[in-house]
Design a protein around this motif. Structure first.
Motif, PDB file in Angstrom:
ATOM      1  N   GLU A 163      39.475  33.678  48.512  1.00  0.00           N
ATOM      2  CA  GLU A 163      39.256  33.028  47.000  1.00  0.00           C
ATOM      3  C   GLU A 163      38.789  34.806  46.804  1.00  0.00           C
ATOM      4  O   GLU A 163      38.235  34.895  45.400  1.00  0.00           O
ATOM      5  CB  GLU A 163      38.004  32.621  47.436  1.00  0.00           C
ATOM      6  CG  GLU A 163      38.345  30.810  47.308  1.00  0.00           C
ATOM      7  CD  GLU A 163      38.658  30.132  46.367  1.00  0.00           C
ATOM      8  OE1 GLU A 163      38.983  30.601  45.189  1.00  0.00           O
ATOM      9  OE2 GLU A 163      39.795  29.915  46.353  1.00  0.00           O
ATOM     10  N   LYS A 164      38.054  35.117  47.543  1.00  0.00           N
ATOM     11  CA  LYS A 164      37.065  36.757  47.345  1.00  0.00           C
ATOM     12  C   LYS A 164      39.058  37.393  46.652  1.00  0.00           C
ATOM     13  O   LYS A 164      39.020  38.008  45.995  1.00  0.00           O
ATOM     14  CB  LYS A 164      37.553  37.655  48.761  1.00  0.00           C
ATOM     15  CG  LYS A 164      36.102  36.711  48.501  1.00  0.00           C
ATOM     16  CD  LYS A 164      35.371  37.290  49.469  1.00  0.00           C
ATOM     17  CE  LYS A 164      33.388  36.795  50.217  1.00  0.00           C
ATOM     18  NZ  LYS A 164      33.203  37.748  51.338  1.00  0.00           N
ATOM     19  N   PHE A 194      42.642  39.392  39.953  1.00  0.00           N
ATOM     20  CA  PHE A 194      42.154  39.280  39.260  1.00  0.00           C
ATOM     21  C   PHE A 194      41.160  40.558  38.076  1.00  0.00           C
ATOM     22  O   PHE A 194      41.934  41.054  37.196  1.00  0.00           O
ATOM     23  CB  PHE A 194      41.622  37.916  38.749  1.00  0.00           C
ATOM     24  CG  PHE A 194      40.755  37.619  37.083  1.00  0.00           C
ATOM     25  CD1 PHE A 194      41.838  36.798  36.386  1.00  0.00           C
ATOM     26  CD2 PHE A 194      39.549  37.646  37.042  1.00  0.00           C
ATOM     27  CE1 PHE A 194      41.211  36.194  35.090  1.00  0.00           C
ATOM     28  CE2 PHE A 194      39.263  37.384  35.864  1.00  0.00           C
ATOM     29  CZ  PHE A 194      39.913  36.618  34.482  1.00  0.00           C
ATOM     30  N   SER A 195      40.978  40.904  38.839  1.00  0.00           N
ATOM     31  CA  SER A 195      40.012  41.728  38.147  1.00  0.00           C
ATOM     32  C   SER A 195      40.595  43.200  38.369  1.00  0.00           C
ATOM     33  O   SER A 195      40.572  44.074  37.214  1.00  0.00           O
ATOM     34  CB  SER A 195      38.156  42.075  38.951  1.00  0.00           C
ATOM     35  OG  SER A 195      37.971  41.525  39.227  1.00  0.00           O
ATOM     36  N   ASN A 243      46.144  47.381  35.786  1.00  0.00           N
ATOM     37  CA  ASN A 243      48.042  46.974  35.982  1.00  0.00           C
ATOM     38  C   ASN A 243      47.687  47.901  37.471  1.00  0.00           C
ATOM     39  O   ASN A 243      48.614  48.199  37.504  1.00  0.00           O
ATOM     40  CB  ASN A 243      48.184  47.608  35.030  1.00  0.00           C
ATOM     41  CG  ASN A 243      48.211  47.514  33.276  1.00  0.00           C
ATOM     42  OD1 ASN A 243      48.347  46.419  33.122  1.00  0.00           O
ATOM     43  ND2 ASN A 243      47.538  48.523  32.404  1.00  0.00           N
ATOM     44  N   THR A 244      47.185  46.343  37.923  1.00  0.00           N
ATOM     45  CA  THR A 244      46.865  47.333  39.636  1.00  0.00           C
ATOM     46  C   THR A 244      46.950  45.911  40.212  1.00  0.00           C
ATOM     47  O   THR A 244      46.509  45.202  40.106  1.00  0.00           O
ATOM     48  CB  THR A 244      46.370  48.581  40.190  1.00  0.00           C
ATOM     49  OG1 THR A 244      47.014  48.469  41.530  1.00  0.00           O
ATOM     50  CG2 THR A 244      44.827  48.301  39.988  1.00  0.00           C
TER      51      THR A 244
END
Length: 91
Positions: free
Chosen positions: A13-14, A20-21, A26-27
């Motif tokens: 989940e992490k 997501f962040s 763009n990485t």
């Protein structure tokens, strides 16, 4: 150079939240970990050892063909012509 895979246990989940962040930049976690590992390698491995490792993985250079030997040209002699200076007669 052959590649290896490094497994690092991390909470799923992490990792999803991290990806997501990072997607906004763009990485990804994968790309950032590869960059961090490359930086660690540069910092921890002395330069002479890095050069040795790089030389082992560099493609072999093709041997150069020997230069053609040409027939030796005779040295051109330089002749300097000086004009004759007339002698002065005292009189």
């Amino acid at each position: 150079m052959s590649q290896v895979t490094i497994d690092i246990p991390f909470d799923e989940e992490k990792l999803k939240a991290l990806d997501f962040s990072l997607k906004k930049e763009n990485t990804s976690a994968q790309k950032r970990m590869e960059q961090a590992l490359a930086e660690l390698y540069e910092k921890a491995v002395p330069e002479p050892l890095r050069e040795y490792v790089d030389s082992k993985s560099a493609p072999a250079t093709k041997p150069r063909r020997p230069a053609k030997q040409s027939a030796a040209k005779p040295a051109a002699s330089t002749v300097v012509h000086t004009p004759a200076i007339p002698e002065r007669k005292e009189g």
